[in-house]
Scaffold this motif. Structure first.
Motif, PDB file in Angstrom:
ATOM      1  N   ALA A 156       0.833  -1.201   0.000  1.00 58.86           N
ATOM      2  CA  ALA A 156       0.000   0.000   0.000  1.00 58.86           C
ATOM      3  C   ALA A 156       0.866   1.249   0.000  1.00 58.86           C
ATOM      4  O   ALA A 156       0.489   2.273  -0.572  1.00 58.86           O
ATOM      5  CB  ALA A 156      -0.936  -0.005   1.212  1.00 58.86           C
ATOM      6  N   THR A 157       2.021   1.172   0.607  1.00 57.57           N
ATOM      7  CA  THR A 157       2.936   2.309   0.635  1.00 57.57           C
ATOM      8  C   THR A 157       3.343   2.708  -0.781  1.00 57.57           C
ATOM      9  O   THR A 157       3.346   3.891  -1.131  1.00 57.57           O
ATOM     10  CB  THR A 157       4.181   1.969   1.470  1.00 57.57           C
ATOM     11  OG1 THR A 157       3.755   1.583   2.779  1.00 57.57           O
ATOM     12  CG2 THR A 157       5.126   3.147   1.566  1.00 57.57           C
ATOM     13  N   THR A 158       3.677   1.723  -1.624  1.00 63.37           N
ATOM     14  CA  THR A 158       4.075   2.019  -2.992  1.00 63.37           C
ATOM     15  C   THR A 158       2.891   2.522  -3.802  1.00 63.37           C
ATOM     16  O   THR A 158       3.016   3.483  -4.570  1.00 63.37           O
ATOM     17  CB  THR A 158       4.713   0.781  -3.642  1.00 63.37           C
ATOM     18  OG1 THR A 158       5.788   0.349  -2.814  1.00 63.37           O
ATOM     19  CG2 THR A 158       5.236   1.094  -5.028  1.00 63.37           C
ATOM     20  N   TRP A 159       1.724   1.882  -3.641  1.00 59.80           N
ATOM     21  CA  TRP A 159       0.515   2.384  -4.300  1.00 59.80           C
ATOM     22  C   TRP A 159       0.317   3.855  -3.952  1.00 59.80           C
ATOM     23  O   TRP A 159       0.082   4.695  -4.830  1.00 59.80           O
ATOM     24  CB  TRP A 159      -0.697   1.552  -3.865  1.00 59.80           C
ATOM     25  CG  TRP A 159      -2.002   2.244  -4.118  1.00 59.80           C
ATOM     26  CD1 TRP A 159      -2.677   2.313  -5.307  1.00 59.80           C
ATOM     27  CD2 TRP A 159      -2.760   3.011  -3.175  1.00 59.80           C
ATOM     28  NE1 TRP A 159      -3.820   3.068  -5.146  1.00 59.80           N
ATOM     29  CE2 TRP A 159      -3.893   3.511  -3.853  1.00 59.80           C
ATOM     30  CE3 TRP A 159      -2.591   3.324  -1.824  1.00 59.80           C
ATOM     31  CZ2 TRP A 159      -4.854   4.294  -3.217  1.00 59.80           C
ATOM     32  CZ3 TRP A 159      -3.542   4.098  -1.194  1.00 59.80           C
ATOM     33  CH2 TRP A 159      -4.659   4.570  -1.896  1.00 59.80           C
ATOM     34  N   TYR A 161       2.471   6.045  -2.876  1.00 65.75           N
ATOM     35  CA  TYR A 161       3.537   6.875  -3.432  1.00 65.75           C
ATOM     36  C   TYR A 161       3.280   7.180  -4.905  1.00 65.75           C
ATOM     37  O   TYR A 161       3.361   8.329  -5.334  1.00 65.75           O
ATOM     38  CB  TYR A 161       4.891   6.176  -3.251  1.00 65.75           C
ATOM     39  CG  TYR A 161       6.045   7.126  -3.346  1.00 65.75           C
ATOM     40  CD1 TYR A 161       6.406   7.912  -2.257  1.00 65.75           C
ATOM     41  CD2 TYR A 161       6.765   7.264  -4.533  1.00 65.75           C
ATOM     42  CE1 TYR A 161       7.466   8.805  -2.345  1.00 65.75           C
ATOM     43  CE2 TYR A 161       7.820   8.151  -4.625  1.00 65.75           C
ATOM     44  CZ  TYR A 161       8.167   8.917  -3.525  1.00 65.75           C
ATOM     45  OH  TYR A 161       9.200   9.803  -3.618  1.00 65.75           O
ATOM     46  N   TYR A 162       2.963   6.152  -5.667  1.00 68.72           N
ATOM     47  CA  TYR A 162       2.652   6.358  -7.084  1.00 68.72           C
ATOM     48  C   TYR A 162       1.469   7.318  -7.264  1.00 68.72           C
ATOM     49  O   TYR A 162       1.498   8.214  -8.101  1.00 68.72           O
ATOM     50  CB  TYR A 162       2.288   5.041  -7.773  1.00 68.72           C
ATOM     51  CG  TYR A 162       3.449   4.166  -8.179  1.00 68.72           C
ATOM     52  CD1 TYR A 162       4.627   4.692  -8.677  1.00 68.72           C
ATOM     53  CD2 TYR A 162       3.333   2.786  -8.089  1.00 68.72           C
ATOM     54  CE1 TYR A 162       5.674   3.869  -9.084  1.00 68.72           C
ATOM     55  CE2 TYR A 162       4.374   1.951  -8.492  1.00 68.72           C
ATOM     56  CZ  TYR A 162       5.541   2.503  -8.980  1.00 68.72           C
ATOM     57  OH  TYR A 162       6.561   1.687  -9.382  1.00 68.72           O
ATOM     58  N   ARG A 163       0.410   7.072  -6.499  1.00 70.06           N
ATOM     59  CA  ARG A 163      -0.827   7.834  -6.699  1.00 70.06           C
ATOM     60  C   ARG A 163      -0.733   9.269  -6.191  1.00 70.06           C
ATOM     61  O   ARG A 163      -1.244  10.175  -6.837  1.00 70.06           O
ATOM     62  CB  ARG A 163      -1.987   7.117  -5.990  1.00 70.06           C
ATOM     63  CG  ARG A 163      -2.358   5.785  -6.616  1.00 70.06           C
ATOM     64  CD  ARG A 163      -3.046   5.929  -7.949  1.00 70.06           C
ATOM     65  NE  ARG A 163      -4.392   6.413  -7.713  1.00 70.06           N
ATOM     66  CZ  ARG A 163      -4.886   7.519  -8.255  1.00 70.06           C
ATOM     67  NH1 ARG A 163      -4.189   8.252  -9.070  1.00 70.06           N
ATOM     68  NH2 ARG A 163      -6.125   7.902  -7.973  1.00 70.06           N
ATOM     69  N   GLU A 172      -1.738   3.884 -14.612  1.00 64.83           N
ATOM     70  CA  GLU A 172      -0.292   4.071 -14.774  1.00 64.83           C
ATOM     71  C   GLU A 172       0.476   3.539 -13.562  1.00 64.83           C
ATOM     72  O   GLU A 172       1.552   2.967 -13.708  1.00 64.83           O
ATOM     73  CB  GLU A 172       0.039   5.540 -15.026  1.00 64.83           C
ATOM     74  CG  GLU A 172      -0.356   6.005 -16.407  1.00 64.83           C
ATOM     75  CD  GLU A 172      -0.009   7.471 -16.653  1.00 64.83           C
ATOM     76  OE1 GLU A 172       0.939   7.990 -16.030  1.00 64.83           O
ATOM     77  OE2 GLU A 172      -0.695   8.084 -17.485  1.00 64.83           O
ATOM     78  N   ALA A 173      -0.072   3.732 -12.388  1.00 68.39           N
ATOM     79  CA  ALA A 173       0.555   3.189 -11.185  1.00 68.39           C
ATOM     80  C   ALA A 173       0.631   1.669 -11.271  1.00 68.39           C
ATOM     81  O   ALA A 173       1.656   1.062 -10.936  1.00 68.39           O
ATOM     82  CB  ALA A 173      -0.222   3.618  -9.944  1.00 68.39           C
ATOM     83  N   ILE A 174      -0.434   1.059 -11.748  1.00 72.68           N
ATOM     84  CA  ILE A 174      -0.467  -0.395 -11.904  1.00 72.68           C
ATOM     85  C   ILE A 174       0.582  -0.843 -12.910  1.00 72.68           C
ATOM     86  O   ILE A 174       1.343  -1.783 -12.649  1.00 72.68           O
ATOM     87  CB  ILE A 174      -1.882  -0.866 -12.310  1.00 72.68           C
ATOM     88  CG1 ILE A 174      -2.845  -0.707 -11.131  1.00 72.68           C
ATOM     89  CG2 ILE A 174      -1.864  -2.312 -12.806  1.00 72.68           C
ATOM     90  CD1 ILE A 174      -4.308  -0.879 -11.488  1.00 72.68           C
TER      91      ILE A 174
END
Length: 191
Positions: A156-159, A161-163, A172-174
């Motif tokens: 969730a941290t990376t999600w 960060y991307y978002r 795009e995050a995916i």
């Protein structure tokens, strides 16, 4: 002999559900520092003493709230085959997106460690097992590094960060995370 719950048991269950749903309501709509026993008790229309009757300590209360957060976020189960790892990003990130307010609140509170110790730890173990089985020809350190990198992209941290740091749309995050997972698998799979 009846196995139906007694009135007292039903009252206890209902009170615990009220306390936990009040905590989730606060997490989803209020600022993070507002997740206090006092605020939850006020939201639930009860005294702090009542909350502490059901949760003997702040840690017990936070453990119960974290379990409720995990239950409400309801991430998909970890993949069971190595080839499923890149495709796992989409349902995982989609679920984070659907529960965005709750996920973001959990990332910024005392709940984060507790959430990580439950669902994220299980995902980590599953990824490690898949990498170990997929690349036994690589050193333990190489496999650990690959699993850690993949775990990072399945968080969730990376999600978040991307978002919200990179301001990427969900698709795009995916794609970013799927690409990173795919590249990590290609690297660890090389002989």
């Amino acid at each position: 002999m009846s196995s139906a719950p007694t009135l007292t048991e039903r009252h206890t269950d209902a009170t615990q559900r009220l306390i936990l749903s009040s905590a989730l309501d606060l997490l989803e709509r209020a600022s993070v520092p507002e997740l206090t026993v006092r605020a939850v008790a006020k939201q639930a229309g009860m005294s702090e003493r009542t909350v502490f009757r059901y949760y003997a300590s702040r840690d017990a209360f936070l453990d119960a709230v974290a379990a409720e957060v995990v239950s409400h976020i309801a991430t998909p189960p970890a993949p069971v085959r190595i080839g499923e790892l890149p495709g796992y990003v989409r349902p995982l990130y989609t679920r984070f997106e659907e529960k965005s307010a709750l996920v973001q609140s959990a990332l910024h509170t005392e709940l984060l460690r507790r959430v990580r110790e439950s669902v994220a730890l299980g995902r980590w173990r599953a990824v490690c097992a898949l990498i170990d089985a997929y690349a036994p020809h690589r050193t333990a350190q190489d496999r650990t590094i690959a699993a850690a990198n993949i775990r990072y992209y399945l968080s969730a941290t990376t999600w978040h960060y991307y978002r919200f740091q990179f301001a990427l749309p969900l698709d795009e995050a995916i794609v970013c995370a799927e690409t990173a997972v795919r590249l990590a698998l290609q690297e660890i799979g090389r002989g």
